[in-house]
Design a protein around this motif. Structure first.
Motif, PDB file in Angstrom:
ATOM      1  N   VAL A  73       0.869  -1.175   0.000  1.00 19.74           N
ATOM      2  CA  VAL A  73       0.000   0.000   0.000  1.00 19.74           C
ATOM      3  C   VAL A  73       0.903   1.221   0.000  1.00 19.74           C
ATOM      4  O   VAL A  73       1.687   1.419   0.933  1.00 19.74           O
ATOM      5  N   ALA A  74       0.814   2.027  -1.044  1.00 13.02           N
ATOM      6  CA  ALA A  74       1.666   3.202  -1.179  1.00 13.02           C
ATOM      7  C   ALA A  74       0.848   4.471  -1.013  1.00 13.02           C
ATOM      8  O   ALA A  74      -0.287   4.560  -1.495  1.00 13.02           O
ATOM      9  N   GLY A  75       1.447   5.456  -0.324  1.00 13.13           N
ATOM     10  CA  GLY A  75       0.816   6.757  -0.174  1.00 13.13           C
ATOM     11  C   GLY A  75       0.116   6.987   1.142  1.00 13.13           C
ATOM     12  O   GLY A  75      -0.540   8.020   1.330  1.00 13.13           O
ATOM     13  N   LEU A  76       0.240   6.079   2.086  1.00 13.54           N
ATOM     14  CA  LEU A  76      -0.490   6.199   3.347  1.00 13.54           C
ATOM     15  C   LEU A  76      -0.050   7.413   4.162  1.00 13.54           C
ATOM     16  O   LEU A  76       1.149   7.716   4.269  1.00 13.54           O
ATOM     17  N   THR A  77      -1.028   8.089   4.751  1.00 13.74           N
ATOM     18  CA  THR A  77      -0.782   9.164   5.706  1.00 13.74           C
ATOM     19  C   THR A  77      -1.678   8.936   6.920  1.00 13.74           C
ATOM     20  O   THR A  77      -2.576   8.077   6.904  1.00 13.74           O
ATOM     21  N   LEU A  78      -1.462   9.731   7.943  1.00 19.08           N
ATOM     22  CA  LEU A  78      -2.283   9.605   9.144  1.00 19.08           C
ATOM     23  C   LEU A  78      -3.727  10.037   8.917  1.00 19.08           C
ATOM     24  O   LEU A  78      -4.603   9.748   9.739  1.00 19.08           O
ATOM     25  N   SER A  79      -3.979  10.699   7.818  1.00 15.94           N
ATOM     26  CA  SER A  79      -5.349  11.154   7.541  1.00 15.94           C
ATOM     27  C   SER A  79      -6.174  10.106   6.799  1.00 15.94           C
ATOM     28  O   SER A  79      -7.386  10.271   6.643  1.00 15.94           O
ATOM     29  N   HIS A  80      -5.551   9.040   6.323  1.00 16.30           N
ATOM     30  CA  HIS A  80      -6.303   8.024   5.583  1.00 16.30           C
ATOM     31  C   HIS A  80      -7.158   7.188   6.532  1.00 16.30           C
ATOM     32  O   HIS A  80      -6.788   6.947   7.687  1.00 16.30           O
ATOM     33  N   THR A  81      -8.286   6.737   6.008  1.00 18.93           N
ATOM     34  CA  THR A  81      -9.277   6.014   6.801  1.00 18.93           C
ATOM     35  C   THR A  81      -9.417   4.579   6.296  1.00 18.93           C
ATOM     36  O   THR A  81      -8.902   4.217   5.238  1.00 18.93           O
ATOM     37  N   ARG A  82     -10.180   3.804   7.050  1.00 19.68           N
ATOM     38  CA  ARG A  82     -10.441   2.431   6.618  1.00 19.68           C
ATOM     39  C   ARG A  82     -11.236   2.424   5.313  1.00 19.68           C
ATOM     40  O   ARG A  82     -11.092   1.518   4.489  1.00 19.68           O
ATOM     41  N   GLY A  83     -12.064   3.437   5.098  1.00 21.96           N
ATOM     42  CA  GLY A  83     -12.799   3.543   3.836  1.00 21.96           C
ATOM     43  C   GLY A  83     -11.866   3.754   2.662  1.00 21.96           C
ATOM     44  O   GLY A  83     -12.087   3.204   1.575  1.00 21.96           O
ATOM     45  N   ASP A  84     -10.807   4.527   2.870  1.00 23.68           N
ATOM     46  CA  ASP A  84      -9.811   4.715   1.819  1.00 23.68           C
ATOM     47  C   ASP A  84      -9.109   3.396   1.513  1.00 23.68           C
ATOM     48  O   ASP A  84      -8.884   3.064   0.342  1.00 23.68           O
TER      49      ASP A  84
END
Length: 540
Positions: A358-369
């Motif tokens: 998984v590329a591009g993860l940040t702390l703002s990403h959610t389970r829906g993303d």
């Protein structure tokens, strides 16, 4: 007045399923029975072949009893069979298995035999004769494995069976194998001659009688008195040869014409493109079709529904919640790209050491993303297969979607958006057993054979949205670059996992499709044919 019917049974990886169908395609009764595979060592997946006949007998009796309980007097016109594959079940002179059946590409035990046979025969010559390079999907190296590793069992082997041909043998006494299944016993089948390649059969399967080759819908015999006493089907009932489950499922939805692509949504994804010419590409499986004169390119993703189920379990959220959040996330999952290779990957990269990224993860990403990225990842994998098939010359004009995952509108829409292809969803997605019943109805028709368009009409059509095409073109290019950029590292990590005792092979599945998840409800659904067929590794 008796109702003319046909009975279809499919032997899958985790269950066997049966259906009793009226002459107009109406389903009168269904039944299933669960079973398990055995994994004696990492990379080995096998099953006691005797189970297949026992379960067929149980299902046939249950189906006939259910019809009787409903007050339906049945005139059984024919019996259809199908099953996971390609499998290798070797039996002795008395039709007793000499060892458990070795399953399709999910069983990777024959790696050494694949390498040795490829060196002995030459990859170019193997491809010329059989259509495909040797992989864990091929039946020939599995036969050779028995000869090398269990010579006493091999010395007793006299016949070769797969689930459908085993049932045909038990029901009628006929020793046959359909051409489609035979074309996956690579490299022992000559795809252009549509015949066993005798020099290689003698060299690698010596002592085993080659089964007579027939087509999937051919009548191979009638139910014997002995079989009738066991399964309850009247003696004299015609039985067809049947075929591998994914191909029987393609029959069940009318996806076996030139230009058709069957896309099976399940725990894994399985794809079958049909045409008139033999197309060869090292990254797909070339086979004979279910019907004379047709050819297939087939492929599969090692995970699809399995991936979304993993996320569901990880997040402790239900499917409706995840779907709503994924829809809100939107195209591109707010800057995420996922590789769906959580159990290695089958086609077109043929990389058992691939892993999920998984590329591009940040702390703002959610389970829906994350859930949206997973749905898009499987769709990108489908596009990768479609484009590989097209590069090999396949003329793919429509997709017919099957399997339990077709209940999910968002998933279907994403696949159409990513591939740019319309998908037709049939009214009935019960699977391979329905296709087997249709083949039996066609073979035994008194006048005009039935039409699958009448039996199983299109219920809905999913059309790609042109306004998102450019965004998904960019995402697909990133998807391809992400694998190329991370392959070296994830291969190292796969080795670390093996040393730690984690067997990725134990998690692979093929064509056939086991427990599929309905992405528009909170309930889990079995896939159409099980396959697997799981399948499926795979066609299964």
């Amino acid at each position: 007045m008796p109702k003319r019917c046909t009975l279809g049974v499919d032997i899958g990886t985790s269950s066997s399923k049966g259906v009793l169908v009226a002459a107009d395609g109406a389903i009168l009764a269904t039944a299933s029975v669960a079973h398990e595979v055995q994994r004696p060592q990492a990379g080995m997946v096998e099953m006691d072949g005797r189970i297949w006949w026992h379960e067929f007998a149980e299902l046939s009796r249950r189906l006939l009893a259910e019809a009787s309980a409903l007050g339906v007097e049945v005139e059984l016109a024919g019996v259809g069979v199908s099953g996971m594959g390609p499998c290798v079940l070797l039996a002795d002179d008395d039709d007793e298995p000499v060892r458990p059946a070795i399953l399709y590409g999910v069983d990777t035990r024959a790696a050494a035999q694949i390498e040795w046979m490829s060196q002995q025969l030459g990859i170019d010559e193997i491809t010329r004769v059989g259509g495909s390079t040797l992989t864990s999907q091929a039946g020939g190296p599995k036969i050779r494995w028995v000869a090398d590793e269990e010579p006493e069992a091999f010395a007793r082997a006299r016949r070769l069976f797969m689930p459908a041909s085993w049932l045909a043998r038990k029901l009628t006494g006929a020793y046959v194998l359909d051409h489609q299944s035979a074309s996956q016993v690579s490299p022992l089948y000559d795809i252009e001659a549509e015949a066993w390649h005798e020099p290689w059969w003698g060299r690698f399967a010596g002592g085993i009688e080659a089964p007579r080759l027939v087509w999937a819908g051919d009548i191979v015999g009638a139910v014997t008195d002995e079989a009738s006493a066991v399964c309850g089907i009247p003696a004299g009932t015609p039985v067809i040869a049947g075929t591998i489950d994914a191909w029987s499922e393609a029959v069940s939805v009318g996806a076996h014409g030139s230009g058709d692509l069957m896309l099976m949504y399940g725990t894994t994804m399985f794809l079958i493109a049909t045409g008139d010419e033999t197309l060869r590409t090292p990254s797909m499986w070339t086979t004979v079709g279910a019907f004379e004169g047709t050819r297939n390119l087939a492929g599969g993703l090692a995970t699809s529904g399995a991936l979304t189920a993993w996320l569901k379990g990880l997040t402790a959220a239900d499917y409706p919640t995840l779907l709503a959040e994924a829809a809100e996330s939107g195209v591109g999952a707010r800057g995420l790209v996922m590789l769906p290779y959580f159990a290695g990957e089958r086609t077109p990269i043929l990389d058992p050491d691939a892993r999920g990224v998984v590329a591009g993860l940040t702390l703002s990403h959610t389970r829906g993303d994350l859930y949206r990225a997973a749905l898009e990842a499987t769709a990108l994998g489908v596009r990768h297969n479609v484009e590989t098939m097209r590069a090999a010359g396949a003329d793919i004009r429509r997709i017919v979607a099957v399997g339990g995952g077709t209940q999910g509108a968002l998933w279907l829409q994403i696949v159409s958006d990513v591939t740019g292809l319309e998908q037709e969803v049939p009214q009935t997605t019960i699977g391979a057993s329905y296709g087997a019943a249709f083949l039996a109805a066609t073979a035994t028709a008194d006048v005009a054979p039935p039409s699958i368009a009448d039996w199983n009409p299109v219920a809905s059509t999913i059309r790609p949205r042109p306004e998102v095409a450019a965004d998904y073109d960019v995402l697909f290019e990133r998807y391809l670059r992400l694998y190329a950029a991370t392959a070296g590292l994830v291969h190292e990590l796969a080795q670390v996992q093996r040393e730690a005792g984690e067997s990725d092979n134990d998690h692979e599945s093929a064509p056939d499709h086991d427990n599929v998840h309905d992405h528009d409800s909170a309930h889990d659904h079995d896939s159409a044919d099980d396959h697997d067929n799981d399948r499926q590794e795979d066609a299964r």
